[in-house]
Design a protein around this motif. Structure first.
Motif, PDB file in Angstrom:
ATOM      1  N   ASP A   1      -6.426 -38.009  34.926  1.00 55.33           N
ATOM      2  CA  ASP A   1      -5.951 -37.706  33.578  1.00 55.33           C
ATOM      3  C   ASP A   1      -5.034 -36.489  33.521  1.00 55.33           C
ATOM      4  OD1 ASP A   1      -7.436 -39.839  32.692  1.00 55.33           O
ATOM      5  OD2 ASP A   1      -9.076 -38.595  31.889  1.00 55.33           O
ATOM      6  N   ILE A   2      -5.140 -35.565  34.519  1.00 52.24           N
ATOM      7  CA  ILE A   2      -4.354 -34.328  34.417  1.00 52.24           C
ATOM      8  C   ILE A   2      -3.612 -33.928  35.691  1.00 52.24           C
ATOM      9  CG2 ILE A   2      -5.679 -33.329  32.517  1.00 52.24           C
ATOM     10  CD1 ILE A   2      -7.261 -31.713  34.517  1.00 52.24           C
ATOM     11  N   VAL A   3      -3.887 -34.580  36.795  1.00 55.70           N
ATOM     12  CA  VAL A   3      -3.265 -34.210  38.072  1.00 55.70           C
ATOM     13  C   VAL A   3      -2.323 -35.326  38.517  1.00 55.70           C
ATOM     14  CG1 VAL A   3      -3.732 -33.624  40.492  1.00 55.70           C
ATOM     15  CG2 VAL A   3      -5.336 -32.902  38.720  1.00 55.70           C
ATOM     16  N   PRO A   4      -1.138 -34.970  39.032  1.00 52.22           N
ATOM     17  CA  PRO A   4      -0.236 -36.017  39.547  1.00 52.22           C
ATOM     18  C   PRO A   4      -0.926 -36.854  40.629  1.00 52.22           C
ATOM     19  CG  PRO A   4       0.896 -33.894  39.445  1.00 52.22           C
ATOM     20  CD  PRO A   4      -0.551 -33.623  39.142  1.00 52.22           C
ATOM     21  N   ALA A   5      -0.693 -38.156  40.600  1.00 50.86           N
ATOM     22  CA  ALA A   5      -1.332 -39.078  41.553  1.00 50.86           C
ATOM     23  C   ALA A   5      -1.033 -38.689  42.995  1.00 50.86           C
ATOM     24  CB  ALA A   5      -0.875 -40.508  41.270  1.00 50.86           C
ATOM     25  N   SER A   6       0.170 -38.200  43.270  1.00 46.65           N
ATOM     26  CA  SER A   6       0.526 -37.814  44.638  1.00 46.65           C
ATOM     27  C   SER A   6      -0.345 -36.657  45.130  1.00 46.65           C
ATOM     28  CB  SER A   6       2.006 -37.438  44.721  1.00 46.65           C
ATOM     29  OG  SER A   6       2.292 -36.351  43.850  1.00 46.65           O
ATOM     30  N   LEU A   7      -0.685 -35.735  44.236  1.00 47.93           N
ATOM     31  CA  LEU A   7      -1.549 -34.608  44.636  1.00 47.93           C
ATOM     32  C   LEU A   7      -2.979 -35.077  44.866  1.00 47.93           C
ATOM     33  CD1 LEU A   7      -1.973 -31.645  45.266  1.00 47.93           C
ATOM     34  CD2 LEU A   7      -2.188 -31.200  42.799  1.00 47.93           C
ATOM     35  N   ILE A   8      -3.449 -35.993  44.047  1.00 48.05           N
ATOM     36  CA  ILE A   8      -4.801 -36.535  44.246  1.00 48.05           C
ATOM     37  C   ILE A   8      -4.885 -37.197  45.611  1.00 48.05           C
ATOM     38  CG2 ILE A   8      -6.510 -38.215  43.441  1.00 48.05           C
ATOM     39  CD1 ILE A   8      -5.360 -37.758  40.581  1.00 48.05           C
ATOM     40  N   GLN A   9      -3.913 -38.029  45.951  1.00 46.76           N
ATOM     41  CA  GLN A   9      -3.906 -38.707  47.248  1.00 46.76           C
ATOM     42  C   GLN A   9      -3.834 -37.697  48.393  1.00 46.76           C
ATOM     43  OE1 GLN A   9      -4.616 -41.854  48.014  1.00 46.76           O
ATOM     44  NE2 GLN A   9      -4.999 -42.034  45.821  1.00 46.76           N
ATOM     45  N   LYS A  10      -3.019 -36.675  48.239  1.00 47.59           N
ATOM     46  CA  LYS A  10      -2.896 -35.654  49.277  1.00 47.59           C
ATOM     47  C   LYS A  10      -4.232 -34.952  49.518  1.00 47.59           C
ATOM     48  CE  LYS A  10      -0.224 -31.599  50.617  1.00 47.59           C
ATOM     49  NZ  LYS A  10       0.954 -30.777  50.326  1.00 47.59           N
ATOM     50  N   THR A  11      -4.946 -34.620  48.437  1.00 47.39           N
ATOM     51  CA  THR A  11      -6.227 -33.931  48.595  1.00 47.39           C
ATOM     52  C   THR A  11      -7.260 -34.819  49.280  1.00 47.39           C
ATOM     53  OG1 THR A  11      -7.036 -34.551  46.391  1.00 47.39           O
ATOM     54  CG2 THR A  11      -5.834 -32.475  46.570  1.00 47.39           C
ATOM     55  N   ILE A  12      -7.249 -36.087  48.945  1.00 45.15           N
ATOM     56  CA  ILE A  12      -8.199 -37.015  49.572  1.00 45.15           C
ATOM     57  C   ILE A  12      -7.900 -37.156  51.060  1.00 45.15           C
ATOM     58  CG2 ILE A  12      -8.923 -39.436  49.661  1.00 45.15           C
ATOM     59  CD1 ILE A  12      -8.609 -39.463  46.575  1.00 45.15           C
ATOM     60  N   ILE A  13      -6.628 -37.301  51.396  1.00 45.41           N
ATOM     61  CA  ILE A  13      -6.228 -37.443  52.806  1.00 45.41           C
ATOM     62  C   ILE A  13      -6.577 -36.188  53.599  1.00 45.41           C
ATOM     63  CG2 ILE A  13      -4.219 -37.616  54.337  1.00 45.41           C
ATOM     64  CD1 ILE A  13      -2.987 -39.501  52.173  1.00 45.41           C
ATOM     65  N   GLN A  14      -6.335 -35.016  53.036  1.00 44.96           N
ATOM     66  CA  GLN A  14      -6.565 -33.762  53.750  1.00 44.96           C
ATOM     67  C   GLN A  14      -8.037 -33.375  53.854  1.00 44.96           C
ATOM     68  OE1 GLN A  14      -4.098 -30.743  51.928  1.00 44.96           O
ATOM     69  NE2 GLN A  14      -2.294 -31.401  53.057  1.00 44.96           N
ATOM     70  N   ASN A  15      -8.886 -33.924  52.982  1.00 42.68           N
ATOM     71  CA  ASN A  15     -10.269 -33.465  52.946  1.00 42.68           C
ATOM     72  C   ASN A  15     -11.309 -34.510  53.307  1.00 42.68           C
ATOM     73  OD1 ASN A  15     -10.134 -30.585  51.794  1.00 42.68           O
ATOM     74  ND2 ASN A  15      -8.768 -31.732  50.466  1.00 42.68           N
ATOM     75  N   SER A  16     -10.895 -35.725  53.612  1.00 44.51           N
ATOM     76  CA  SER A  16     -11.872 -36.750  53.977  1.00 44.51           C
ATOM     77  C   SER A  16     -11.278 -37.688  55.015  1.00 44.51           C
ATOM     78  CB  SER A  16     -12.287 -37.545  52.731  1.00 44.51           C
ATOM     79  OG  SER A  16     -11.246 -38.402  52.321  1.00 44.51           O
ATOM     80  N   THR A  17     -12.150 -38.500  55.566  1.00 41.39           N
ATOM     81  CA  THR A  17     -11.697 -39.499  56.533  1.00 41.39           C
ATOM     82  C   THR A  17     -11.665 -40.879  55.898  1.00 41.39           C
ATOM     83  OG1 THR A  17     -13.960 -39.787  57.323  1.00 41.39           O
ATOM     84  CG2 THR A  17     -12.556 -38.222  58.525  1.00 41.39           C
ATOM     85  N   GLY A  18     -11.720 -40.915  54.594  1.00 41.10           N
ATOM     86  CA  GLY A  18     -11.676 -42.185  53.870  1.00 41.10           C
ATOM     87  C   GLY A  18     -12.948 -42.402  53.079  1.00 41.10           C
ATOM     88  N   GLY A  19     -12.930 -43.399  52.240  1.00 36.67           N
ATOM     89  CA  GLY A  19     -14.118 -43.735  51.460  1.00 36.67           C
ATOM     90  C   GLY A  19     -14.254 -42.958  50.159  1.00 36.67           C
ATOM     91  N   VAL A  20     -13.279 -42.116  49.819  1.00 39.03           N
ATOM     92  CA  VAL A  20     -13.327 -41.386  48.559  1.00 39.03           C
ATOM     93  C   VAL A  20     -12.537 -42.181  47.534  1.00 39.03           C
ATOM     94  CG1 VAL A  20     -12.671 -39.261  47.356  1.00 39.03           C
ATOM     95  CG2 VAL A  20     -13.574 -39.143  49.683  1.00 39.03           C
ATOM     96  N   ASP A  21     -13.178 -42.491  46.412  1.00 42.10           N
ATOM     97  CA  ASP A  21     -12.538 -43.252  45.348  1.00 42.10           C
ATOM     98  C   ASP A  21     -11.747 -42.290  44.462  1.00 42.10           C
ATOM     99  OD1 ASP A  21     -11.797 -44.872  43.238  1.00 42.10           O
ATOM    100  OD2 ASP A  21     -13.834 -45.561  42.785  1.00 42.10           O
ATOM    101  N   ALA A  22     -10.436 -42.447  44.430  1.00 45.17           N
ATOM    102  CA  ALA A  22      -9.565 -41.562  43.650  1.00 45.17           C
ATOM    103  C   ALA A  22      -9.913 -41.584  42.170  1.00 45.17           C
ATOM    104  CB  ALA A  22      -8.104 -41.953  43.850  1.00 45.17           C
ATOM    105  N   ASN A  23     -10.477 -42.688  41.679  1.00 51.17           N
ATOM    106  CA  ASN A  23     -10.834 -42.788  40.265  1.00 51.17           C
ATOM    107  C   ASN A  23     -12.076 -41.979  39.906  1.00 51.17           C
ATOM    108  OD1 ASN A  23      -8.690 -44.559  39.670  1.00 51.17           O
ATOM    109  ND2 ASN A  23      -9.900 -46.297  40.408  1.00 51.17           N
ATOM    110  N   LYS A  24     -12.855 -41.584  40.908  1.00 49.35           N
ATOM    111  CA  LYS A  24     -14.073 -40.803  40.650  1.00 49.35           C
ATOM    112  C   LYS A  24     -13.868 -39.298  40.834  1.00 49.35           C
ATOM    113  CE  LYS A  24     -17.368 -44.444  41.772  1.00 49.35           C
ATOM    114  NZ  LYS A  24     -18.490 -44.839  42.627  1.00 49.35           N
ATOM    115  N   VAL A  25     -12.737 -38.894  41.370  1.00 45.87           N
ATOM    116  CA  VAL A  25     -12.476 -37.474  41.634  1.00 45.87           C
ATOM    117  C   VAL A  25     -12.388 -36.718  40.309  1.00 45.87           C
ATOM    118  CG1 VAL A  25     -10.845 -35.822  42.628  1.00 45.87           C
ATOM    119  CG2 VAL A  25     -11.300 -37.989  43.797  1.00 45.87           C
TER     120      VAL A  25
END
Length: 187
Positions: free
Chosen positions: A54-78
């Motif tokens: 709702d407030i963060v650019p989608a590209s930044l959300i994806q970047k944070t997930i890639i940099q902080n996990s090895t997968g399995g994180v649902d971007a819609n739940k962040v």
């Protein structure tokens, strides 16, 4: 000082001298009070977790997930806390809402600048006593960013640990930690 004041013809009377003295004091006191009042406002800001999408650019959300996990994180739940800024761009604290990024010591939280720079990774336990906030914005500002305070439980009854992190040029670093009584006024 007396000789300087006597050089001005309008400052000969005691009445004018008192007015000049009050004006001089006002030049120093009023700005100091203004800074104190405006910096204290941060303390009163209630931070609330919101859906990152709702407030963060989608590209930044994806970047944070890639940099902080090895997968399995649902971007819609962040979830994210948006931190008020001091002119250096928005700050976001990410809670990935993923059991994969939690362990015995707590869960991973990441602080990013809106430009995409990772400024802090912290492991913190989100289970706190009622009335305590995991993250707070401190009234101290360093290098253009408000300092952050992370609150954690301790083994000492009715006490919590508050750790202050401040921005030091390229990242937030731990500056100060103290044990304080729990906020029990809201219980």
């Amino acid at each position: 000082m007396q000789s300087i004041i006597n050089r001005f013809p309008l400052v000969k009377s005691p009445y004018h001298r008192v007015l000049l003295a009050l004006a001089c004091v006002g030049l120093f006191v009023v700005p100091a009070l203004f800074v104190r009042v405006t910096s204290s406002r941060n303390r009163d800001i209630a931070l609330t977790w919101k859906a990152a999408q709702d407030i963060v650019p989608a590209s930044l959300i994806q970047k944070t997930i890639i940099q902080n996990s090895t997968g399995g994180v649902d971007a819609n739940k962040v979830k994210v806390l948006q931190i008020p800024n001091q002119g250096k761009g928005a700050l976001y604290i990410f809670d990935f809402q993923s059991p994969q990024l939690c362990g015995a010591g707590g869960c991973l939280y990441a602080v990013y600048q809106e430009s995409g720079s990772l400024l802090l990774n912290a492991i913190a336990n989100p289970k706190l006593p009622k009335g305590e906030a995991l993250f707070k914005v401190d009234d101290v500002v360093r290098n253009g960013f408000s300092c952050l305070v992370i609150t954690q439980t301790t083994t000492t009854p009715l006490m919590v640990s508050r750790t202050q992190y401040c921005y030091q040029g390229t990242a937030f670093v731990r500056v100060y930690e103290e044990l304080t009584p729990r906020n029990i006024s809201e219980n």
